[in-house]
Write a protein that holds these residues in place. Structure first.
Motif: not given
Length: 392
Positions: A245-247, A250, A268-271
């Motif tokens: 998960q993105d959060t 990080r 930078v993101d899930h994809s």
């Protein structure tokens, strides 16, 4: 609630166990000369006993009854007239051959719920085939998803197909009991092992139908879900880190003192992380290899990252969380001054919690007196005669 459990081995007895855990009176019925083979299963032995049966027989009464004989079938019909549920996992057609199919049983007790677990279900062109969990896992495609690419697909060291079948059977039985409260009528709950294995496969079918994707084994990770993998610590132990998960990702980057990774276009993101899965896995693996498993878990726990060990059963029985929630429970063995540890009751209910009130592994017919005298009013002479002739 009175449940009559028929059948042998895993799926039917597991369903009966779950119902017993939640407070049902479960009477397991075994052939007088052919007890459930599950009694002899398990990899550990103590004092000549194996312990698979100990868990699946808990909270049950054990009676013997020859359903193949007309007299035994008549006694079973008497029990059915008092029962709420029958659970069986014979090959389709077996109960019908004995004159005990749903049609006959519903004539006796229209409110009876009948849970039937079989390899392929009660209908369809393959219904009559014999089916075990191992084959069901293969037929359903579940086995194909396990293991590593280009290697033989291994099985989990459990009969997971049977367990899934038993769980879906209980779900169906409970739904049928709720429906009966309104309609007054029972019904058949038809569970196939193959379909139970199929039902847990998430997006496998739509992925294929929509995009032609044939999902296959992906080893220790899921393709496109990153990072979520096993990583080896400096002390040789494996640690699971799940930060897809993105959060959470990080937070992982900050804990590794690499906050810039969270802004890297590759991650930078899930994809993006799914496309660059090998690269992020390698970065985390290098970080983990410089720390012990305990150091990794402590660091990531403090950072709010999902992390955990790969426990053996020796670790599990020492786990303070399992113990605090009553998930490691001594099971008594009737007639023997002994206990053996087993799993607790899932789920945990706040107002009506299940319990392991009765221990496991009653001998075949251990409760003949309690059931046949109390429920059917048999006297000594009747029971002695039936026992002498092998009916009970």
């Amino acid at each position: 609630m009175l449940v009559l459990e028929l059948g042998t081995l895993i799926a039917g007895p597991f369903a009966g166990r779950l119902l017993g855990d939640m407070g049902a009176r479960v009477v397991k019925i075994e052939d007088p000369g052919r007890p459930d083979p599950l009694r002899t299963w398990g990899q550990g032995e103590r004092d000549g006993r194996r312990h698979f049966w100990t868990v699946h027989a808990r909270n049950k009464e054990s009676v013997t009854l020859d359903l193949r004989s007309e007299e035994g079938a008549t006694i079973f019909r008497d029990l059915v007239s008092r029962a709420d549920v029958v659970v069986e996992n014979f090959r389709p057609g077996t109960l019908e051959k004995w004159g005990l199919g749903p049609g006959e049983l519903h004539e006796i007790n229209p409110g009876l719920v009948i849970g039937r677990v079989s390899g392929y279900g009660q209908t369809g062109p393959q219904a009559k085939r014999a089916g075990y969990a191992s084959v069901a896992e293969g037929v359903s495609g579940l086995r194909h998803l396990n293991g590593f690419p280009d290697q033989p697909p291994p099985r989990m060291a459990l009969s997971i197909g049977d367990t899934l079948g038993g769980m879906f059977a209980v779900q169906g039985v409970l739904a049928a009991l709720v429906a009966r409260a309104t309609s007054g009528r029972g019904q058949v709950v038809d569970v196939a092992l193959t379909e139970s294995c199929l039902a847990v496969q998430e997006s496998v079918i739509p992925d294929y139908d929509a995009a032609g994707v044939v999902r296959g084994p992906s080893g220790t990770r899921l393709e496109g879900i990153a990072p979520s993998n096993l990583y080896r610590a400096s002390d040789g132990l494996w640690v699971i880190i799940a930060a897809n998960q993105d959060t959470v990702f990080r937070r992982l980057c900050s804990a590794m003192e690499r906050p810039g990774l969270a802004e890297d276009p590759r991650f930078v993101d899930h994809s993006a992380r799914g496309i660059h899965q090998d690269e992020i896995d390698a970065i985390i693996a290098d970080w983990a290899a410089e720390r012990t498993a305990e150091q990794i878990r402590d660091t990531l726990d403090r950072a709010g990252v999902v992390v955990g060990p790969v426990n053996t059963v020796a670790d599990v029985v020492r786990d303070e969380q399992f113990r605090a929630r009553g998930m490691l429970v001594p099971h008594t063995v009737p007639g023997v001054d002994d206990t053996v540890l087993g799993p607790g009751v899932v789920p945990v209910l706040t107002d009506t919690p299940g319990q392991v009130g009765r221990g496991g592994a009653p001998e075949p017919g251990f409760d003949n007196d309690a059931v046949y005298r109390d429920l059917l009013g048999m006297d000594d002479a009747r029971m002695s005669d039936l026992a002498a002739r092998g009916v009970i």
